[in-house]
Design an enzyme around this catalytic site. Structure first.
Site, PDB file in Angstrom:
ATOM      1  N   GLU A   1     -55.762 187.548  88.376  1.00 41.98           N
ATOM      2  CA  GLU A   1     -56.006 187.239  86.718  1.00 41.98           C
ATOM      3  C   GLU A   1     -57.378 186.147  86.660  1.00 41.98           C
ATOM      4  O   GLU A   1     -58.021 186.314  85.820  1.00 41.98           O
ATOM      5  CB  GLU A   1     -54.969 186.357  86.130  1.00 41.98           C
ATOM      6  CG  GLU A   1     -53.973 187.385  85.756  1.00 41.98           C
ATOM      7  CD  GLU A   1     -54.274 187.801  83.980  1.00 41.98           C
ATOM      8  OE1 GLU A   1     -55.109 188.656  84.146  1.00 41.98           O
ATOM      9  OE2 GLU A   1     -53.947 187.229  83.166  1.00 41.98           O
TER      10      GLU A   1
ATOM     11  N   GLY B   1     -57.323 195.685  77.568  1.00 41.53           N
ATOM     12  CA  GLY B   1     -58.258 194.944  76.902  1.00 41.53           C
ATOM     13  C   GLY B   1     -57.979 194.964  75.259  1.00 41.53           C
ATOM     14  O   GLY B   1     -58.782 194.340  74.545  1.00 41.53           O
TER      15      GLY B   1
ATOM     16  N   ASP C   1     -49.835 185.185  81.046  1.00 34.71           N
ATOM     17  CA  ASP C   1     -49.672 186.683  80.984  1.00 34.71           C
ATOM     18  C   ASP C   1     -48.829 186.803  82.431  1.00 34.71           C
ATOM     19  O   ASP C   1     -47.939 187.870  82.261  1.00 34.71           O
ATOM     20  CB  ASP C   1     -50.735 187.132  80.874  1.00 34.71           C
ATOM     21  CG  ASP C   1     -51.338 186.811  79.416  1.00 34.71           C
ATOM     22  OD1 ASP C   1     -50.710 186.199  78.696  1.00 34.71           O
ATOM     23  OD2 ASP C   1     -52.574 187.276  79.300  1.00 34.71           O
TER      24      ASP C   1
ATOM     25  N   LYS D   1     -47.243 192.179  77.915  1.00 34.38           N
ATOM     26  CA  LYS D   1     -46.535 190.902  77.582  1.00 34.38           C
ATOM     27  C   LYS D   1     -47.036 190.917  75.975  1.00 34.38           C
ATOM     28  O   LYS D   1     -48.146 191.429  75.542  1.00 34.38           O
ATOM     29  CB  LYS D   1     -46.786 189.825  78.115  1.00 34.38           C
ATOM     30  CG  LYS D   1     -48.375 189.295  78.163  1.00 34.38           C
ATOM     31  CD  LYS D   1     -48.815 188.415  76.860  1.00 34.38           C
ATOM     32  CE  LYS D   1     -50.058 188.875  76.488  1.00 34.38           C
ATOM     33  NZ  LYS D   1     -51.239 188.581  76.452  1.00 34.38           N
TER      34      LYS D   1
ATOM     35  N   SER E   1     -51.341 202.840  83.850  1.00 35.08           N
ATOM     36  CA  SER E   1     -50.502 201.929  82.940  1.00 35.08           C
ATOM     37  C   SER E   1     -50.378 202.660  81.499  1.00 35.08           C
ATOM     38  O   SER E   1     -51.262 203.425  81.318  1.00 35.08           O
ATOM     39  CB  SER E   1     -51.544 200.714  82.437  1.00 35.08           C
ATOM     40  OG  SER E   1     -50.910 199.749  81.926  1.00 35.08           O
TER      41      SER E   1
ATOM     42  N   GLY F   1     -54.927 192.532  74.345  1.00 36.09           N
ATOM     43  CA  GLY F   1     -54.133 191.696  73.975  1.00 36.09           C
ATOM     44  C   GLY F   1     -52.887 191.755  74.445  1.00 36.09           C
ATOM     45  O   GLY F   1     -51.794 191.106  74.134  1.00 36.09           O
ATOM     46  N   LEU F   2     -52.457 192.765  75.024  1.00 35.45           N
ATOM     47  CA  LEU F   2     -51.150 193.048  75.415  1.00 35.45           C
ATOM     48  C   LEU F   2     -50.697 192.929  77.074  1.00 35.45           C
ATOM     49  O   LEU F   2     -49.900 193.298  77.461  1.00 35.45           O
ATOM     50  CB  LEU F   2     -50.589 194.265  75.114  1.00 35.45           C
ATOM     51  CG  LEU F   2     -50.453 194.673  73.601  1.00 35.45           C
ATOM     52  CD1 LEU F   2     -49.917 196.368  73.322  1.00 35.45           C
ATOM     53  CD2 LEU F   2     -49.836 193.776  73.041  1.00 35.45           C
ATOM     54  N   GLY F   3     -51.764 191.964  77.577  1.00 35.35           N
ATOM     55  CA  GLY F   3     -51.481 191.619  79.013  1.00 35.35           C
ATOM     56  C   GLY F   3     -51.865 192.734  80.061  1.00 35.35           C
ATOM     57  O   GLY F   3     -51.210 192.820  81.029  1.00 35.35           O
ATOM     58  N   SER F   4     -52.704 193.665  79.931  1.00 38.40           N
ATOM     59  CA  SER F   4     -52.909 194.599  80.609  1.00 38.40           C
ATOM     60  C   SER F   4     -53.431 194.196  82.073  1.00 38.40           C
ATOM     61  O   SER F   4     -53.343 194.502  83.167  1.00 38.40           O
ATOM     62  CB  SER F   4     -53.955 195.856  80.248  1.00 38.40           C
ATOM     63  OG  SER F   4     -55.157 195.275  80.297  1.00 38.40           O
ATOM     64  N   SER F   5     -54.304 193.191  82.011  1.00 39.63           N
ATOM     65  CA  SER F   5     -55.098 192.540  83.187  1.00 39.63           C
ATOM     66  C   SER F   5     -53.738 191.979  84.131  1.00 39.63           C
ATOM     67  O   SER F   5     -53.816 192.008  85.125  1.00 39.63           O
ATOM     68  CB  SER F   5     -56.038 191.555  82.946  1.00 39.63           C
ATOM     69  OG  SER F   5     -55.509 190.376  82.325  1.00 39.63           O
TER      70      SER F   5
HETATM   71  N1  LIG Z   1     -54.548 199.914  84.191  1.00 43.14           N
HETATM   72  C1  LIG Z   1     -55.557 199.104  84.594  1.00 43.14           C
HETATM   73  N2  LIG Z   1     -56.228 199.570  85.715  1.00 43.14           N
HETATM   74  C2  LIG Z   1     -57.329 198.737  86.003  1.00 43.14           C
HETATM   75  N3  LIG Z   1     -57.855 197.763  85.744  1.00 43.14           N
HETATM   76  C3  LIG Z   1     -57.178 197.368  84.718  1.00 43.14           C
HETATM   77  C4  LIG Z   1     -56.035 197.832  84.120  1.00 43.14           C
HETATM   78  N4  LIG Z   1     -55.662 197.097  83.004  1.00 43.14           N
HETATM   79  C5  LIG Z   1     -56.515 196.147  82.883  1.00 43.14           C
HETATM   80  N5  LIG Z   1     -57.158 196.211  84.067  1.00 43.14           N
HETATM   81  C6  LIG Z   1     -58.238 195.122  84.074  1.00 43.14           C
HETATM   82  O1  LIG Z   1     -58.094 194.113  83.041  1.00 43.14           O
HETATM   83  C7  LIG Z   1     -59.355 194.067  82.284  1.00 43.14           C
HETATM   84  C8  LIG Z   1     -58.638 193.873  80.838  1.00 43.14           C
HETATM   85  O2  LIG Z   1     -58.299 192.372  80.856  1.00 43.14           O
HETATM   86  P1  LIG Z   1     -58.335 191.578  79.625  1.00 43.14           P
HETATM   87  O3  LIG Z   1     -57.681 190.263  79.656  1.00 43.14           O
HETATM   88  O4  LIG Z   1     -59.450 191.263  78.915  1.00 43.14           O
HETATM   89  O5  LIG Z   1     -57.191 192.410  78.570  1.00 43.14           O
HETATM   90  P2  LIG Z   1     -55.757 192.212  78.010  1.00 43.14           P
HETATM   91  O6  LIG Z   1     -55.264 191.843  79.665  1.00 43.14           O
HETATM   92  O7  LIG Z   1     -55.384 193.606  77.859  1.00 43.14           O
HETATM   93  O8  LIG Z   1     -55.621 191.513  77.065  1.00 43.14           O
HETATM   94  P3  LIG Z   1     -54.789 189.802  77.003  1.00 43.14           P
HETATM   95  O9  LIG Z   1     -55.374 189.188  78.241  1.00 43.14           O
HETATM   96  O10 LIG Z   1     -55.467 189.093  75.649  1.00 43.14           O
HETATM   97  O11 LIG Z   1     -53.464 190.037  77.024  1.00 43.14           O
HETATM   98  C9  LIG Z   1     -59.983 195.234  82.122  1.00 43.14           C
HETATM   99  O12 LIG Z   1     -61.459 195.056  82.102  1.00 43.14           O
HETATM  100  C10 LIG Z   1     -59.670 195.575  83.570  1.00 43.14           C
HETATM  101  O13 LIG Z   1     -60.502 194.961  84.404  1.00 43.14           O
HETATM  102  C1  LIG Z   2     -55.804 183.459  74.998  1.00 43.70           C
HETATM  103  C2  LIG Z   2     -54.891 183.346  76.060  1.00 43.70           C
HETATM  104  O1  LIG Z   2     -54.091 182.085  75.794  1.00 43.70           O
HETATM  105  C3  LIG Z   2     -53.934 184.491  76.403  1.00 43.70           C
HETATM  106  C4  LIG Z   2     -54.236 185.713  76.399  1.00 43.70           C
HETATM  107  O2  LIG Z   2     -53.116 186.748  76.493  1.00 43.70           O
HETATM  108  C5  LIG Z   2     -55.468 183.136  77.468  1.00 43.70           C
HETATM  109  C6  LIG Z   2     -54.711 182.784  78.692  1.00 43.70           C
HETATM  110  O3  LIG Z   2     -53.566 181.936  78.140  1.00 43.70           O
HETATM  111  O4  LIG Z   2     -55.096 182.740  79.489  1.00 43.70           O
HETATM  112 MG   LIG Z   3     -55.816 189.840  80.238  1.00 42.78          MG
END
Ligand SMILES: Nc1ncnc2c1ncn2[C@@H]1O[C@H](COP(=O)(O)OP(=O)(O)OP(=O)(O)O)[C@@H](O)[C@H]1O
Ligand SMILES: C[C@@](O)(CCO)CC(=O)[O-]
Ligand SMILES: [Mg+2]
Length: 396
Positions: free
Chosen positions: A181, A136, A192, A11, A131, A138-142
């Site tokens: 999440e 990690g 997200d 996202k 993926s 900011g594009l919602g990988s988690s």
């Molecule tokens: N493809 C994947 N395989 C396994 N774990 C993943 C994968 N993608 C994300 N994760 C998990 O999500 C964590 C990253 O989450 P984090 O919320 O910090 O970053 P983000 O989701 O990319 O950014 P944001 O929440 O700001 O959009 C990783 O440490 C891991 O535990």
């Molecule tokens: C920083 C934040 O607002 C967005 C992360 O993508 C955290 C959240 O909404 O859970």
């Molecule tokens: Mg995340």
């Protein structure tokens, strides 16, 4: 022998990150970049997990995995976070406490504990996730990972029966992805996983029914990954501390950010016909929102560099997601010529940043029911375009 592919998008938050944690409005859209899972049952009672993006390959004897209560099934909501189970799982996976792969594995086993039937647990299963999203950044990988997991385990265990409406199935996926999440983020707002499950573009308020963003028009963005690692959980905690220290300063800022999302909604609702006007005003809001996020302490010198480079070319950028590094979005107005866009990409590349182009507003979570066993190695090496040619079912 049920087996499935599942898939979910990342996202991009247009406006309202961080403020959304405090019940303010935020707007976000799903990305063309996605995660994919393969889940298939086994016969030897093992749970084999392949998560190449966090360098994790593990096989556990299913009988050894700590489990507590099972979820009673639809229409019961997921139980409140089970801290005792989290502790047990943290000890069980034994991968340190805060590593990428530790939280990824714990989130997976947390869902396993509630969603897997005794029969499926006895048989065992393979679960692999890969993926196209930077992890990690900011594009919602988690969230995309969590939605893939939730869809895979709900499907494997027959919780998404066809007697449920698509909307109910979607809600179940979203609710369980939110649990994952929470394991990864601590205190997520839920935006997200909601965008990743639903797809499209939404206006979101914590705990309320989500609406598609009325009149949303597709916009072109360049996404710049500064490659500076950061953790959403840590940045959210920092904003919380600042708010606790100076509530009378920070609360009005969060209210202002709420007004930015309202203004964005109004722009799409009212100015659909005058595209140039919409893009110009949208750009102004991008600037204002970034300024507020910087004041909340979640920018980073690399994100400011993206703003400086894009601003010299007449383009507006803001951080997106939790900030502190990770990604910035740059709005590409329709009147920007290709040469300027190429110059922007070159200049960003010279800083060592990764430049991504992606569509905003595509489909949400989906699955494919497979009729034969798929090799994990083959799944992990398949290209996205190849996976996308499968016949996906979305929850719409
Ligand atoms: N493809 C994947 N395989 C396994 N774990 C993943 C994968 N993608 C994300 N994760 C998990 O999500 C964590 C990253 O989450 P984090 O919320 O910090 O970053 P983000 O989701 O990319 O950014 P944001 O929440 O700001 O959009 C990783 O440490 C891991 O535990
Ligand atoms: C920083 C934040 O607002 C967005 C992360 O993508 C955290 C959240 O909404 O859970
Ligand atoms: Mg995340």
């Amino acid at each position: 022998m049920p087996s499935y592919f599942t898939s979910a998008p990342g996202k991009v938050i247009l406006f309202g990150e961080h403020a959304v944690v405090y019940g303010k409005l935020a707007t976000a859209g799903s990305l063309g970049l996605r995660s994919y899972a393969l889940v298939q049952s086994r016969t030897d009672g093992a749970l084999e997990v392949n998560l190449p993006d966090v360098q994790l390959v593990r096989s556990w004897k299913s009988a050894d995995i700590p489990r507590q209560a099972r979820w009673e099934g639809y229409p019961y909501p997921p139980p409140a976070m089970n801290v005792e189970l989290l502790d047990q799982l943290t000890k069980f996976v034994d991968l340190g406490t805060q590593t990428n792969r530790s939280v990824a594995a714990i989130a997976l086993l947390y869902l396993h504990s509630y969603l897997t039937s005794d029969d499926i647990a006895n048989q065992g299963y393979d679960l692999s996730v890969r993926s196209d999203l930077p992890v990690g950044a900011g594009l919602g990988s988690s969230a995309s990972y969590s939605v893939c997991l939730a869809t895979a385990l709900l499907k494997l265990n027959g919780h998404l029966s066809e007697s449920l409406s698509a909307a109910d199935q979607r809600d179940l996926v979203n609710q369980w992805a939110f649990q994952a999440e929470k394991v990864i983020h601590g205190n997520p707002s839920g935006i997200d996983n909601t965008v990743s499950t639903l797809g499209g573009a939404v206006i979101f308020k914590k705990g309320e029914k989500i609406e598609p963003l009325p009149g949303f028009q597709s916009l072109k963005f360049i996404l710049t990954n500064t490659r500076v690692p950061r953790e959403t959980q840590v940045l959210v905690a920092n904003v919380r501390k600042l708010r606790e220290k100076f509530p009378s300063v920070v609360n009005p800022m969060l209210d202002s950010i709420n007004e930015i999302s309202i203004s964005c909604k109004q722009l799409f609702a009212q100015n659909g016909e005058d595209r140039a006007h919409l893009l110009s005003r949208f750009g102004d809001l991008v600037d204002v929102n970034h300024g507020m996020l910087a004041a909340l302490g979640v920018s980073h010198p690399t994100l400011e560099k993206v703003r400086e480079i894009s601003s010299k070319l007449g383009l507006k950028s803001k951080l997106t997601g939790a900030g502190g590094g990770g990604c910035a979005l740059t709005l590409v107005r329709d009147d920007m010529d290709e040469k300027t866009v190429e110059e922007l990409k070159t200049k960003l590349g010279e800083q060592g940043f990764e430049v991504l182009e992606a569509q905003v507003g595509g489909p949400g979570a989906g699955f494919v029911t497979l009729d034969s066993v798929t090799s994990i190695a083959e799944f992990l090496s398949r290209g996205t375009a190849d996976l996308e040619t499968q016949t996906w079912t979305y929850f719409v």
